[in-house]
Design an enzyme around this catalytic site. Structure first.
Site, short mmCIF file in Angstrom:
data_model
loop_
_atom_site.label_atom_id
_atom_site.label_comp_id
_atom_site.label_asym_id
_atom_site.label_seq_id
_atom_site.Cartn_x
_atom_site.Cartn_y
_atom_site.Cartn_z
N CYS A 177 0.84 -0.77 -0.17
CA CYS A 177 0.00 -0.18 -0.42
C CYS A 177 0.53 1.13 -0.19
O CYS A 177 0.17 2.27 -0.32
CB CYS A 177 -0.72 -0.10 1.51
SG CYS A 177 -2.36 -1.07 1.08
N HIS A 193 -3.42 7.52 2.92
CA HIS A 193 -3.77 6.10 2.23
C HIS A 193 -4.91 5.55 3.00
O HIS A 193 -4.91 5.55 4.09
CB HIS A 193 -2.37 4.70 2.57
CG HIS A 193 -2.44 3.45 2.33
ND1 HIS A 193 -3.67 3.28 0.84
CD2 HIS A 193 -2.73 2.42 3.14
CE1 HIS A 193 -3.56 2.25 1.44
NE2 HIS A 193 -3.84 1.43 2.57
N ASN A 201 -10.61 0.29 0.44
CA ASN A 201 -9.15 0.71 0.31
C ASN A 201 -8.31 0.10 -1.36
O ASN A 201 -8.85 -1.18 -1.24
CB ASN A 201 -8.33 -0.21 1.71
CG ASN A 201 -6.92 -0.22 1.61
OD1 ASN A 201 -5.97 0.14 0.48
ND2 ASN A 201 -6.50 -0.74 2.74
#
Lengths: 84, 375
Positions: free
Chosen positions: B123, B265, B295
């Site tokens: 990520c 993020h 996400n």
């Protein structure tokens, strides 16, 4: 009420919006409607404040009195660090 | 870490001059996901725990390369000007284990034989990618890098895993950087990267690598899919993104109160709030679209950047902080000024195929033609 317990109560009311009348010595964090992520947030906050590693898995379902005892124990394990 | 140190003023900077994005058209709501059964959860529970309402899901046959090509083309259109001279693709879900996906994306974008490679930082991939591209640009190794972050987590998520099944979505974002004056909007001012391999098991796919090869054994369900230890990840994400953000701001010489745009993020809205609260970022300066896209791993920051820029919510030149955390563990932050580029968006570009391969797991139905090879 000692300083550790007082600090935990203040944290619960100020940061986690727990009503003061819901904070009882035999209440658990789960009783106070903290979900699992909120308990992690609680543990992270204590780590930042006092540099203690509180096990969030164990912290969720013990009473506030026992939680304060656990925190006091962790603080006393720290050499050269005075309890707040 | 009070931002008292003044950063040295470089003569040149890497400046974001193009922004692109791509999302699969199919929207999967919490309600649809929970209706499918097996997760024993509800829309209300998912919203309260994550802030997520919808996510996008790639259609069968649409892989990371299709999203990457579309986002890359969109970023190139947004930037205009000469073609890029380097392509970097951050992804957790390459089209194949070997080779990297980036060279084929470069080919499909008509970029000839430029250097092209994948970057694996889960990520944190976009932040790692922009940091690396910035360093390569400032060293003179390239002049106009294209950084793409593209993910197809629907290919690695266990639909029955209550810890992860509702969190992730598919998508891609991309930026073009160019060499310019550091006073230009979009200039990368400071970066911070880090990793902690002692916690490598918190976010992992066990099977399919050299440690547990696919061919050697029948993988269990647990080892076949992406797994994440959510509570430990929450604690690490909050700590690391907060520390890294402070480091990047310190290097930039910026006080947190001067940050006009914060994009973290988009792992979980509660993590984002926790980090931004610790940094004292005003809620009106926090931006993101986790509610709509969930996400999307490495793609989450450029997707939020594109969405925010498309709505014109931040004035070009505003002080901006990007921060990410992911498997590895990895983390990183970038202090930059808000770009002036107008974002472009493309739906995924289907992959043109040559002769049908009997070994292909996804039989292609579209005939290959010269005209379709340009996508």
């Amino acid at each position: 009420m000692d300083d550790v317990l007082q600090h935990l109560v203040t944290l619960l009311t100020d940061k986690f919006d727990v009503p003061a009348d819901a904070i009882l010595p035999d209440s658990t964090l789960t009783d106070m409607d903290l979900d699992s992520l909120a308990v992690v947030e609680f543990a992270v906050t204590l780590q930042e404040l006092w540099h203690i590693d509180l096990d969030d898995d164990a912290a969720a379902d013990i009473t506030l009195d026992d939680l304060a005892k656990t925190v006091r124990g962790l603080l006393s394990e720290q050499s050269g660090t005075a309890a707040p | 870490m009070t931002g008292q140190r003044t950063a040295p003023t470089p003569q040149r900077a890497a400046v974001i001059c193009g922004i692109g994005s791509s999302l699969p058209p199919r929207v999967v709501s919490n309600e649809e996901l929970t209706r499918q059964g097996g997760l024993r959860t509800s829309d209300a529970w998912i919203r309260s725990r994550t802030g997520i309402v919808n996510r996008r899901r790639a259609a069968p046959g649409i892989a990371t390369g299709e999203l990457a090509t579309a986002a890359g083309r969109a970023a190139l259109e947004s930037a205009g000007g000469p073609p890029p001279d380097l392509l970097l693709l951050a992804t957790t879900t390459p089209d194949r284990h070997c080779p990297a996906t980036a060279p084929e994306v470069a080919h499909r974008l008509g970029l000839s034989t430029i250097p092209a490679f994948d970057l694996a930082a889960v990520c944190s991939g976009f932040v790692y990618g922009v940091s690396l591209a910035t360093a390569l640009l400032l060293s003179g190794s390239c002049a106009r890098p294209l950084v793409i972050a593209a993910e197809t987590y629907s290919s690695i998520i266990d639909p029955l895993d209550r810890d992860t099944a509702y969190i992730f979505g598919d998508g891609a974002g991309a930026v073009v950087l160019r060499d310019a004056d550091p006073g230009q909007p979009g200039a990368v001012i400071a970066t911070d990267l880090g990793s902690d391999g002692s916690r490598c098991d918190l976010i992992a796919i066990n099977g399919g690598g050299s440690r547990m090869p696919l061919a050697a054994q029948q993988l269990t369900r647990h080892d076949r899919y992406f797994r994440m230890q959510g509570r430990d990840v929450y604690a690490q994400a909050v700590r690391r993104m907060t520390q890294s953000s402070r480091a990047a701001l310190h290097r930039a010489g910026w006080a947190p109160a001067t940050v006009g745009a914060f994009i973290g993020h988009q792992a979980n809205q509660r993590i984002l709030d926790s980090v931004a609260d610790r940094l004292d970022i005003d809620p009106r300066h926090r931006f993101g679209n986790i509610q709509d896209v969930a996400n999307t791993a490495a793609a989450s920051i450029p997707l939020a950047l594109a969405d925010t820029a498309a709505q014109g919510l931040v004035p070009p030149g505003a002080r901006t902080l990007l921060t990410a955390f992911g498997g590895g563990l990895t983390w990183g932050s970038i202090a930059l000024t808000w770009p002036s580029a107008t974002p472009r968006h493309h739906p995924p570009h289907p992959r043109p195929t040559a002769e049908p391969s009997p070994a292909s797991p996804h039989p292609r139905t579209q005939p290959w033609t010269m005209s379709s090879s340009t996508s």
